[in-house]
Design an enzyme around this catalytic site. Structure first.
Site, PDB file in Angstrom:
ATOM      1  N   HIS A 103      36.924  41.813  38.138  1.00 52.78           N
ATOM      2  CA  HIS A 103      37.053  40.442  37.639  1.00 52.78           C
ATOM      3  C   HIS A 103      38.340  39.752  38.075  1.00 52.78           C
ATOM      4  CE1 HIS A 103      33.534  41.031  35.126  1.00 52.78           C
ATOM      5  NE2 HIS A 103      33.999  42.251  34.938  1.00 52.78           N
ATOM      6  N   ASP A 104      39.354  40.548  38.335  1.00 48.36           N
ATOM      7  CA  ASP A 104      40.664  39.950  38.579  1.00 48.36           C
ATOM      8  C   ASP A 104      40.938  39.674  40.055  1.00 48.36           C
ATOM      9  OD1 ASP A 104      40.983  40.220  35.911  1.00 48.36           O
ATOM     10  OD2 ASP A 104      42.049  42.131  36.038  1.00 48.36           O
ATOM     11  N   HIS A 105      40.100  40.196  40.941  1.00 44.35           N
ATOM     12  CA  HIS A 105      40.386  40.080  42.370  1.00 44.35           C
ATOM     13  C   HIS A 105      40.154  38.641  42.839  1.00 44.35           C
ATOM     14  CE1 HIS A 105      41.237  41.620  46.215  1.00 44.35           C
ATOM     15  NE2 HIS A 105      40.017  41.774  46.663  1.00 44.35           N
ATOM     16  N   PHE A 106      38.928  38.172  42.721  1.00 45.86           N
ATOM     17  CA  PHE A 106      38.615  36.754  42.987  1.00 45.86           C
ATOM     18  C   PHE A 106      37.901  36.231  41.742  1.00 45.86           C
ATOM     19  CE2 PHE A 106      38.471  38.494  47.394  1.00 45.86           C
ATOM     20  CZ  PHE A 106      39.543  37.771  47.901  1.00 45.86           C
TER      21      PHE A 106
END
Lengths: 178, 126
Positions: free
Chosen positions: A32-35
């Site tokens: 969830h935090d990557h893009f």
């Protein structure tokens, strides 16, 4: 976050090659935090999973006595994204190995499609860092068991890969505490 | 027995793969550290590739004589002594050390090795 980037081995031939599986799940934080808004498995963590697959293979070759570190990623080519629901298959092959380290080549496949190609050089830490262990023996043994190294692991002559005595000694010590 | 051209081509390929440089950068005169940007960990990679390409074994101290360069017997005030230089020449007959004889500074040694030296070394092993 737990730093386990493969789920289990499906093949493990001592000193030669190993295959591991990584199931990508929407429940994983890093997705969830990557893009934000586009959940994909970060390529850097695919690389880490491949390094874990090959690194433990290299470590087993040295009877888990060498301290193996990722020294260099010579090549890392990613052909497609990996998304939740994908199963990644990491194939690693030891190309060269000696007392100073090892070179592996690896691929990641998803649905029989080539997802990534990676070359890694591992180094063995030398006497200058003597006394600094990378793993607690019991933690390492537990991890290897979870990954099924001793279930699927085989030596080139077909005999099973077994845990070395120095790791089993840590296990025994724990048993005595209970 | 491979020809010198065949050896150069394989050494070139190993260096291109290990260092991510272009073919035309890997000339015989290019130095591994200064011109091709090799760092210490790259040498392990290069050794593995050469061992595989030529099916040879490369003992680390033959290409990288750290034991001589860190010895109190052969190094004084950061410079290699006459005995040390003789020892280096004996250990590394494949390398052109003429450029090193003047400064003799240990810190300069890593800059010396050229692609041609590597080819000469491999030729002595195959």
């Amino acid at each position: 976050m737990r730093w386990f980037w493969i789920d289990r081995y499906t093949e493990f031939i001592s000193g030669e090659r190993a295959t591991a599986v990584k199931n990508v799940s929407l429940a994983e934080e890093q997705i969830h935090d990557h893009f934000p808004g586009e959940p994909i498995m970060p390529n850097s963590l695919i690389l880490e999973g491949i390094a874990q697959t090959g690194g433990l293979l290299v470590k087993e070759h040295g009877k888990f006595l060498e301290r193996v570190i990722l020294a260099k990623v010579t090549k890392a080519i990613f052909h497609r994204k990996a998304a939740p629901g994908d199963t990644l298959i990491y194939n690693t092959v030891i190309e060269q190995i000696n007392k100073e380290g090892a070179m592996i080549t690896a691929t990641s496949h998803c649905n029989d499609e080539l997802q990534a190609e990676v070359d890694i050089v591992f180094a063995h830490l030398d006497e200058r860092s003597e006394g600094k262990e990378l793993f607690e023996p019991l933690d390492l043994l537990t991890w290897l068991r979870i990954l099924r190294v001793f279930e699927v692991g085989r030596n080139p002559d077909g005999t099973p890969v077994v845990p070395p005595d120095h790791l089993l000694a840590a296990d025994l010590k724990t048993d005595q505490l209970h | 027995m491979p020809t010198s051209e065949e050896i150069f081509e394989k050494v070139q390929e190993a260096l291109v793969d290990a260092l991510g440089v272009d073919d035309d950068e890997v000339t015989p005169e290019a130095t591994l550290v200064g011109d091709l940007g090799a760092e210490s960990i790259d040498f392990l990679d290069i050794v593995f590739r050469l061992e595989k390409a030529f099916d040879i074994k490369i003992p680390r101290d033959e290409l990288f004589p750290e034991d001589i360069l860190t010895s109190a017997e052969y190094v004084q005030d950061g410079k290699v002594t006459d005995e040390g230089l003789a020892k280096l020449k004996e250990r590394m007959p494949f390398a052109d050390l003429s450029g090193f004889e003047e400064s003799r500074a240990v810190q300069d040694f890593g800059q010396l090795l050229t692609v041609k030296d590597m080819c000469n070394y491999v030729a002595s092993k195959v």
